[in-house]
Design an enzyme around this catalytic site. Sequence first.
Site, PDB file in Angstrom:
ATOM      1  N   GLY A 206       0.835  -1.201   0.000  1.00 22.71           N
ATOM      2  CA  GLY A 206       0.000   0.000   0.000  1.00 22.71           C
ATOM      3  C   GLY A 206       0.865   1.245   0.000  1.00 22.71           C
ATOM      4  O   GLY A 206       1.923   1.262   0.631  1.00 22.71           O
TER       5      GLY A 206
ATOM      6  N   GLY B  27       4.651  -7.263   4.732  1.00 23.69           N
ATOM      7  CA  GLY B  27       4.506  -8.283   3.692  1.00 23.69           C
ATOM      8  C   GLY B  27       5.561  -8.134   2.612  1.00 23.69           C
ATOM      9  O   GLY B  27       6.165  -9.118   2.158  1.00 23.69           O
TER      10      GLY B  27
ATOM     11  N   ASP C 226       0.709   2.548   9.380  1.00 16.81           N
ATOM     12  CA  ASP C 226       0.222   1.900  10.604  1.00 16.81           C
ATOM     13  C   ASP C 226       1.239   1.959  11.751  1.00 16.81           C
ATOM     14  O   ASP C 226       0.878   1.755  12.901  1.00 16.81           O
ATOM     15  CB  ASP C 226      -0.117   0.428  10.323  1.00 16.81           C
ATOM     16  CG  ASP C 226      -1.104   0.263   9.182  1.00 16.81           C
ATOM     17  OD1 ASP C 226      -1.879   1.205   8.934  1.00 16.81           O
ATOM     18  OD2 ASP C 226      -1.094  -0.797   8.525  1.00 16.81           O
TER      19      ASP C 226
ATOM     20  N   ARG D 147     -23.702  16.598  19.364  1.00 22.19           N
ATOM     21  CA  ARG D 147     -23.741  15.227  18.837  1.00 22.19           C
ATOM     22  C   ARG D 147     -22.556  14.401  19.323  1.00 22.19           C
ATOM     23  O   ARG D 147     -21.525  14.938  19.728  1.00 22.19           O
ATOM     24  CB  ARG D 147     -23.669  15.262  17.305  1.00 22.19           C
ATOM     25  CG  ARG D 147     -24.986  15.565  16.654  1.00 22.19           C
ATOM     26  CD  ARG D 147     -24.796  15.736  15.163  1.00 22.19           C
ATOM     27  NE  ARG D 147     -26.089  15.859  14.503  1.00 22.19           N
ATOM     28  CZ  ARG D 147     -26.252  16.362  13.286  1.00 22.19           C
ATOM     29  NH1 ARG D 147     -25.216  16.779  12.596  1.00 22.19           N
ATOM     30  NH2 ARG D 147     -27.451  16.430  12.765  1.00 22.19           N
TER      31      ARG D 147
ATOM     32  N   MET E 253      -7.554   4.215  10.169  1.00 23.95           N
ATOM     33  CA  MET E 253      -6.868   2.986   9.753  1.00 23.95           C
ATOM     34  C   MET E 253      -5.867   2.539  10.825  1.00 23.95           C
ATOM     35  O   MET E 253      -5.828   3.093  11.919  1.00 23.95           O
ATOM     36  CB  MET E 253      -6.167   3.210   8.423  1.00 23.95           C
ATOM     37  CG  MET E 253      -7.091   3.193   7.231  1.00 23.95           C
ATOM     38  SD  MET E 253      -6.136   3.356   5.703  1.00 23.95           S
ATOM     39  CE  MET E 253      -7.366   2.915   4.485  1.00 23.95           C
TER      40      MET E 253
ATOM     41  N   HIS F 235      -8.867   6.103   2.873  1.00 26.86           N
ATOM     42  CA  HIS F 235      -7.607   6.328   2.161  1.00 26.86           C
ATOM     43  C   HIS F 235      -7.166   7.779   2.127  1.00 26.86           C
ATOM     44  O   HIS F 235      -6.072   8.077   1.609  1.00 26.86           O
ATOM     45  CB  HIS F 235      -7.707   5.728   0.756  1.00 26.86           C
ATOM     46  CG  HIS F 235      -7.714   4.236   0.790  1.00 26.86           C
ATOM     47  ND1 HIS F 235      -8.848   3.514   1.107  1.00 26.86           N
ATOM     48  CD2 HIS F 235      -6.726   3.325   0.617  1.00 26.86           C
ATOM     49  CE1 HIS F 235      -8.549   2.221   1.103  1.00 26.86           C
ATOM     50  NE2 HIS F 235      -7.274   2.084   0.809  1.00 26.86           N
ATOM     51  N   LEU F 236      -7.978   8.681   2.660  1.00 27.85           N
ATOM     52  CA  LEU F 236      -7.483  10.067   2.787  1.00 27.85           C
ATOM     53  C   LEU F 236      -6.204  10.071   3.619  1.00 27.85           C
ATOM     54  O   LEU F 236      -5.318  10.910   3.436  1.00 27.85           O
ATOM     55  CB  LEU F 236      -8.535  10.946   3.476  1.00 27.85           C
ATOM     56  CG  LEU F 236      -9.789  11.248   2.661  1.00 27.85           C
ATOM     57  CD1 LEU F 236     -10.829  11.955   3.510  1.00 27.85           C
ATOM     58  CD2 LEU F 236      -9.429  12.109   1.454  1.00 27.85           C
TER      59      LEU F 236
HETATM   60  O1  F6P Z   1      -1.423  -0.958   5.902  1.00 28.58           O
HETATM   61  C1  F6P Z   1      -1.888   0.273   5.465  1.00 28.58           C
HETATM   62  C2  F6P Z   1      -3.378   0.274   5.313  1.00 28.58           C
HETATM   63  O2  F6P Z   1      -3.776   1.562   4.895  1.00 28.58           O
HETATM   64  C3  F6P Z   1      -4.145  -0.167   6.554  1.00 28.58           C
HETATM   65  O3  F6P Z   1      -4.196   0.830   7.544  1.00 28.58           O
HETATM   66  C4  F6P Z   1      -5.476  -0.535   5.937  1.00 28.58           C
HETATM   67  O4  F6P Z   1      -6.156  -1.489   6.720  1.00 28.58           O
HETATM   68  C5  F6P Z   1      -5.063  -1.137   4.622  1.00 28.58           C
HETATM   69  O5  F6P Z   1      -3.780  -0.644   4.319  1.00 28.58           O
HETATM   70  C6  F6P Z   1      -5.986  -0.813   3.471  1.00 28.58           C
HETATM   71  O6  F6P Z   1      -5.559  -1.507   2.358  1.00 28.58           O
HETATM   72  P1  F6P Z   1      -6.157  -1.290   0.893  1.00 28.58           P
HETATM   73  O7  F6P Z   1      -5.498  -0.057   0.343  1.00 28.58           O
HETATM   74  O8  F6P Z   1      -5.770  -2.520   0.177  1.00 28.58           O
HETATM   75  O9  F6P Z   1      -7.632  -1.099   1.033  1.00 28.58           O
END
Ligand code: F6P
Length: 393
Positions: free
Chosen positions: A14, A119, A142, A177, A184, A285-286
């Site tokens: 990623g 990975g 992360d 609220r 993430m 993804h922001l």
């Molecule tokens: O490992 C980075 C990360 O952004 C995690 O925080 C999240 O769970 C995962 O990748 C999202 O992966 P993808 O871009 O495949 O949806």
Amino acid sequence: MNGKTRIGVLTSGGDCPGLNAVVRGVVKSSAQLGYDCIGFLRGYEGLVDPVSYTALNHKNTTGILNQGGTILGSTNKGRFTATVGVSDRVDLASELLDGVEATIEQLNINGLICIGGDGSLAVAQQFHERGIPVVGVPKTIDNDLSATAFSFGFDSAVACATDALDRLHTTAASHDRIMVLEVMGRHAGWIALHAGIAGGGDVILIPEIPWSYENVCHKVLHREAHGKRFTLVVVAEGAELPGGALITQDDTQPGQVRLGGIGERVAEELERRLHRETRTAVLGHLQRGGPPTTFDRVLATQFGAHAVRLVIEGRFGEMICYRPPRIDSVPIIDAVNKLSRVDPLTAAVQAARALGISFGDLPADESPFEMAAEISTGLAVGSGAGNAQPVAV
Ligand code: F6P
């Protein structure tokens, strides 16, 4: 071939802010030494049929220091998968490794710099075992790689989540609220913890600290009793529900589940129990896009330059890491499959408790600062990431 030293570089897994800053660091420091640089495209895929790469130089890496993403492209799917989940090794097909070896030889690569997370580094380790001259650079928003105090990308993700909390704060206060922000982090709560502190969160729910709805509700009511009619809840995507379940988007690939959805679950349950208007924001993804922070630019640049140093010194099979104040290195084998998770006794958790931030593990009026260490010691923390039962939404 002109006989010059030639360094290969690729970005895998990623993306995250700072990848381009590492690439630029590699290219510029190589150029100072008169070395050539080649960038492989789309991660490890660029190393095998159809081999795809581009020559990297001052011209095509200028201006990328502050650019998000990666000019080389990346993938976290495909033929190069060396782990399932967080610990099980999957051996790469030997013909795939033959292909990589052939490319490295044909292109006269003296050292291959692989920039990736857990990975991707597990793949690099298998290259090393094959005798391919490889060096690793850790990357992940992360911040869950145990060998490095920080990976670049993390600070940028935290900055993004903090900005979101600043924005949610004003709208939550205006409407009385409860706002739930899902961030993430996979099986580690670092982003939630740091953003929760920096963004003035009231409740932080992370995978490392089991929590209950009763305690979260108690915190909301406790705030109301003190005149605060809104509450900000930050929840990590990998936090487990009180019953121990993980919320996932799908469970089609065992061990590689896509986390996400817990924010909505938490919001629904809080609204049901408290009858207070509750809204959810999922940052998604922001957190991975946009320019790197200054901290990440500096860290990524140092990682790039020191990765070239490792190649020069022939320290193959090693990965750059940050051990403040040093930029150091460790064998890749010692770095992969060992997640760094939030220690409930860590100073940041204790400071948060001291401020009255709830982790959902205690009623709101039972976490004074002086009790923090005692409280944390008594927590039953999961023994490892990903032990919980996935639940698809
Ligand atoms: O490992 C980075 C990360 O952004 C995690 O925080 C999240 O769970 C995962 O990748 C999202 O992966 P993808 O871009 O495949 O949806």
